[in-house]
Design an enzyme around this catalytic site. Structure first.
Site, PDB file in Angstrom:
ATOM      1  N   ARG A  75     -13.821  -5.906  15.482  1.00  9.53           N
ATOM      2  CA  ARG A  75     -12.846  -4.909  15.908  1.00  9.53           C
ATOM      3  C   ARG A  75     -13.565  -3.583  16.130  1.00  9.53           C
ATOM      4  NH1 ARG A  75      -7.876  -2.159  12.459  1.00  9.53           N
ATOM      5  NH2 ARG A  75      -9.561  -0.742  11.874  1.00  9.53           N
TER       6      ARG A  75
ATOM      7  N   TRP B 104       1.558   6.776  12.283  1.00 13.18           N
ATOM      8  CA  TRP B 104       0.163   6.761  11.855  1.00 13.18           C
ATOM      9  C   TRP B 104      -0.493   5.458  12.191  1.00 13.18           C
ATOM     10  CZ3 TRP B 104      -2.758   3.917   8.176  1.00 13.18           C
ATOM     11  CH2 TRP B 104      -4.109   4.356   8.069  1.00 13.18           C
TER      12      TRP B 104
ATOM     13  N   HIS C 221      -2.712   0.858  16.555  1.00 15.64           N
ATOM     14  CA  HIS C 221      -2.015   1.331  15.358  1.00 15.64           C
ATOM     15  C   HIS C 221      -0.700   2.055  15.651  1.00 15.64           C
ATOM     16  CE1 HIS C 221      -2.233   2.201  10.944  1.00 15.64           C
ATOM     17  NE2 HIS C 221      -2.857   1.052  11.002  1.00 15.64           N
TER      18      HIS C 221
ATOM     19  N   GLU D 251       1.777  -6.643  11.553  1.00 17.16           N
ATOM     20  CA  GLU D 251       1.356  -6.499  10.156  1.00 17.16           C
ATOM     21  C   GLU D 251       2.433  -5.812   9.314  1.00 17.16           C
ATOM     22  OE1 GLU D 251      -2.263  -4.307  10.983  1.00 17.16           O
ATOM     23  OE2 GLU D 251      -1.416  -2.487  10.144  1.00 17.16           O
TER      24      GLU D 251
ATOM     25  N   GLU E 221      -4.067  -4.767  19.467  1.00 18.11           N
ATOM     26  CA  GLU E 221      -3.126  -4.864  18.346  1.00 18.11           C
ATOM     27  C   GLU E 221      -2.206  -3.649  18.290  1.00 18.11           C
ATOM     28  OE1 GLU E 221      -5.183  -5.206  14.623  1.00 18.11           O
ATOM     29  OE2 GLU E 221      -3.400  -4.687  13.463  1.00 18.11           O
TER      30      GLU E 221
ATOM     31  N   GLU F 262      -8.509 -11.638   9.965  1.00 17.83           N
ATOM     32  CA  GLU F 262      -9.159 -10.341   9.713  1.00 17.83           C
ATOM     33  C   GLU F 262      -9.849 -10.368   8.350  1.00 17.83           C
ATOM     34  OE1 GLU F 262      -6.451  -7.011   9.296  1.00 17.83           O
ATOM     35  OE2 GLU F 262      -7.933  -5.627  10.116  1.00 17.83           O
TER      36      GLU F 262
ATOM     37  N   TYR G  19      -7.552   7.051  12.933  1.00 13.58           N
ATOM     38  CA  TYR G  19      -7.344   5.805  12.206  1.00 13.58           C
ATOM     39  C   TYR G  19      -8.497   4.827  12.431  1.00 13.58           C
ATOM     40  CZ  TYR G  19      -6.327   1.029  11.337  1.00 13.58           C
ATOM     41  OH  TYR G  19      -6.475  -0.255  10.901  1.00 13.58           O
TER      42      TYR G  19
ATOM     43  N   ASP H 132      -6.178  -3.620   1.358  1.00 13.61           N
ATOM     44  CA  ASP H 132      -4.989  -3.400   0.534  1.00 13.61           C
ATOM     45  C   ASP H 132      -4.183  -4.688   0.340  1.00 13.61           C
ATOM     46  OD1 ASP H 132      -4.628  -1.826   3.340  1.00 13.61           O
ATOM     47  OD2 ASP H 132      -2.793  -2.937   2.921  1.00 13.61           O
TER      48      ASP H 132
ATOM     49  N   ARG I  80       0.659 -11.093  13.287  1.00 15.45           N
ATOM     50  CA  ARG I  80      -0.239 -10.367  12.388  1.00 15.45           C
ATOM     51  C   ARG I  80       0.185 -10.353  10.926  1.00 15.45           C
ATOM     52  NH1 ARG I  80      -4.664  -9.004  11.794  1.00 15.45           N
ATOM     53  NH2 ARG I  80      -4.605  -6.763  11.552  1.00 15.45           N
TER      54      ARG I  80
ATOM     55  N   ASP J 108      -7.316  -2.003  17.683  1.00 14.14           N
ATOM     56  CA  ASP J 108      -6.022  -1.723  17.051  1.00 14.14           C
ATOM     57  C   ASP J 108      -5.557  -0.336  17.488  1.00 14.14           C
ATOM     58  OD1 ASP J 108      -3.837  -1.407  15.392  1.00 14.14           O
ATOM     59  OD2 ASP J 108      -4.877  -2.028  13.562  1.00 14.14           O
TER      60      ASP J 108
ATOM     61  N   HIS K 245     -14.712  -5.107  10.913  1.00  9.92           N
ATOM     62  CA  HIS K 245     -14.393  -3.787  11.479  1.00  9.92           C
ATOM     63  C   HIS K 245     -15.659  -2.986  11.744  1.00  9.92           C
ATOM     64  CE1 HIS K 245     -10.003  -3.339   9.870  1.00  9.92           C
ATOM     65  NE2 HIS K 245     -10.229  -4.538  10.354  1.00  9.92           N
TER      66      HIS K 245
ATOM     67  N   ASN L 136       0.812  -1.214   0.000  1.00 12.70           N
ATOM     68  CA  ASN L 136       0.000   0.000   0.000  1.00 12.70           C
ATOM     69  C   ASN L 136       0.850   1.272   0.000  1.00 12.70           C
ATOM     70  OD1 ASN L 136      -2.261   1.590   0.162  1.00 12.70           O
ATOM     71  ND2 ASN L 136      -2.808   1.003   2.258  1.00 12.70           N
TER      72      ASN L 136
ATOM     73  N   HIS M 111      -3.313 -10.520   8.934  1.00 11.21           N
ATOM     74  CA  HIS M 111      -3.770  -9.209   8.462  1.00 11.21           C
ATOM     75  C   HIS M 111      -4.613  -9.390   7.193  1.00 11.21           C
ATOM     76  CE1 HIS M 111      -2.309  -4.923   7.161  1.00 11.21           C
ATOM     77  NE2 HIS M 111      -3.396  -4.843   7.897  1.00 11.21           N
TER      78      HIS M 111
HETATM   79  O1  EZ4 Z   1      -3.508   0.349   8.436  1.00  8.72           O
HETATM   80  O2  EZ4 Z   1      -3.593  -2.195   5.931  1.00  8.72           O
HETATM   81  O3  EZ4 Z   1      -5.246  -3.919  11.182  1.00  8.72           O
HETATM   82  N1  EZ4 Z   1      -5.287  -3.341  10.132  1.00  8.72           N
HETATM   83  C1  EZ4 Z   1      -4.606  -2.241   9.828  1.00  8.72           C
HETATM   84  C2  EZ4 Z   1      -4.742  -1.714   8.422  1.00  8.72           C
HETATM   85  C3  EZ4 Z   1      -3.508  -0.963   7.952  1.00  8.72           C
HETATM   86  C4  EZ4 Z   1      -3.453  -0.902   6.451  1.00  8.72           C
HETATM   87  C5  EZ4 Z   1      -2.138  -0.294   5.966  1.00  8.72           C
HETATM   88  O4  EZ4 Z   1      -1.994  -0.414   4.593  1.00  8.72           O
HETATM   89  O5  EZ4 Z   1      -3.906  -1.719  10.671  1.00  8.72           O
HETATM   90  O6  EZ4 Z   1      -5.895  -0.902   8.323  1.00  8.72           O
HETATM   91 CO    CO Z   2      -3.574  -3.135  12.282  1.00  8.08          CO
END
Ligand code: EZ4
Ligand code: CO
Length: 408
Positions: free
Chosen positions: A147, A408, A218, A268, A242, A345, A159, A322, A289, A216, A122, A37, A318
């Site tokens: 999630r 991010w 993130h 991931e 996560e 997922e 996010y 993407d 992941r 998550d 999600h 991605n 994961h």
């Molecule tokens: O941000 O796949 O758990 N899932 C994630 C995803 C990631 C994207 C990044 O390309 O964290 O949403």
């Molecule tokens: Co994630």
């Protein structure tokens, strides 16, 4: 049976996908996913310019040897671009082997270990009513595991949270996330840590104790903040927390691990068994992941998962949009075959993507199955793919309220 033709196909039916198509001297074709991605063209070039010429004339059934040849051969090892390229080749070779054998890939990996792969979807919302509606929608679709991501008061975009204003908006397909320069989001860790436990308290009160819940973070917390969040979520019995900290800080997980019993999922963005060395041997995580697409394919991820199994660590592959349907199929064949499966997922691809990639995997009653088609079970409609040109699109970036770049 030699590899005769190597083609790299870029298509963008809502998101960009890098697909490798291999054709053998017997005319058998195989597909592999190498989508990275926001850096798709780097993998496409790695495959077309550096890997393709080396594949022509190789024995198509020597999957492990080709994996080692592409991993050790270039001298430069690991990294997301290399491992996504190896992944694409590896999946295409498993696809070919399955078609030649007349068997779905999971049969070649040792056969079926379970009836289906538990999947999680999600749900998100900027407000509790919006979040509850999203959870209800997933329950109606049959999901048994969900999630939960929520907006944070004071932050414009967070996010994993789609817009409540646009009906059916999804954070992964919103146009704002598909700009040629990354959009910028803002972040306040203290506000997040204050808000999230109350969200889970409300979700448990609304949906009861049995629903499987995940979250998550993130990559946004320090180890101490991760420990704090893990502890504050303990009363709500999460399946996992996560990426509480950036995955590359393996030692940081020791602090989190020693302070909370909330199960931890990481990885991931990790792409080789070496990235997991301390995480696995020190038992700092509960779930791996990585996806086949980003960790050297079925062969690469199997090495990680077999290593993890020794330590009672399970899979949590994961499955974002993407990863292409080809990558998703590769994940499902592993999910069904391995002993140490945890959860899978599932973010459902949009309709255009599923017109370009015709899948034989199924989702019913909360469980995924790879289907019984020989190989991976995904066909690429090249004419349909050709209608969607590659479009530069980047993930957002994140800054603290004072302007400091953050994860991010
Ligand atoms: O941000 O796949 O758990 N899932 C994630 C995803 C990631 C994207 C990044 O390309 O964290 O949403
Ligand atoms: Co994630």
């Amino acid at each position: 049976m030699k590899i005769e033709k190597v083609e790299v196909i870029l298509t963008s039916p809502g998101r960009n996908f890098v697909t490798l198509k291999l054709t053998t001297s017997d005319g058998v074709t195989g597909l592999g996913d190498g989508t990275l991605n926001g850096r798709e063209l780097a993998v496409a070039s790695y495959l077309a310019d550096h890997v393709g010429p080396l594949l022509v004339g190789r024995e198509a059934t020597n999957i492990e040897d080709t994996w080692q040849y592409l991993y050790r051969g270039p001298y430069w090892r690991r990294g997301p671009v290399t491992m996504a390229a190896i992944a694409a080749v590896d999946m295409a070779l498993w696809d070919i082997l399955g078609k030649v054998a007349g068997l779905p890939v999971y049969q070649l990996l040792g056969g079926r270990s379970r009836r289906g792969a538990l999947a999680y979807g999600h749900a998100s919302g900027t407000t509790l009513p919006a979040l509850f509606t999203a959870v209800h929608n997933l329950l109606d679709d049959g999901f048994k595991a969900i999630r939960i991501q929520a907006g944070v008061p004071g932050l414009a975009r967070v996010y994993g949270v789609g817009s409540d204003q646009v009906a059916g908006a999804r954070y992964d397909y919103e146009p704002a996330a598909r700009t040629s320069v990354p959009i910028q989001e803002d972040w306040d860790t203290a506000a997040y840590l204050r808000h999230i436990p109350g969200v889970f308290e409300a979700v448990r009160a609304e949906f009861g104790p049995e629903l499987t819940l995940l979250h998550d973070a993130h990559h946004r917390l320090t180890p101490n903040q991760g420990a704090q969040l893990g502890r504050s979520l303990e009363p709500f019995d999460l399946f996992w927390l996560e990426d509480c900290t950036p995955a590359e800080n393996q030692e940081g997980l020791r602090r989190v691990r020693s302070q909370t019993t909330t199960p931890l999922a990481i990885g991931e963005v990790l792409n080789s068994v070496f990235d997991y060395q301390h995480l696995i041997t020190e038992q700092l995580i509960d779930y791996v992941r990585s996806s086949p697409t980003h960790a050297g394919g079925i062969t690469g991820l199997r090495k990680i998962l077999d290593f993890a199994a020794i330590y009672q660590i399970k899979s949590g592959i994961h499955g974002p949009t993407d990863v292409s349907p080809v990558g998703m199929a590769a994940a499902l064949h592993l999910d069904i075959a391995i002993h140490n499966f945890g959860i899978q997922e599932l973010m459902v691809h949009n309709a255009r993507t599923l017109e370009v990639f015709r899948t034989s995997y199924t989702f019913a009653g909360g469980f995924l199955n790879p289907g019984e088609s020989p190989g991976l079970g995904v066909e690429l409609d090249e004419e349909a793919a050709g209608a969607f040109d590659y479009t530069p699109a980047y993930l957002p970036v994140n800054r603290l309220l004072d302007g400091t770049m953050h994860d991010w």
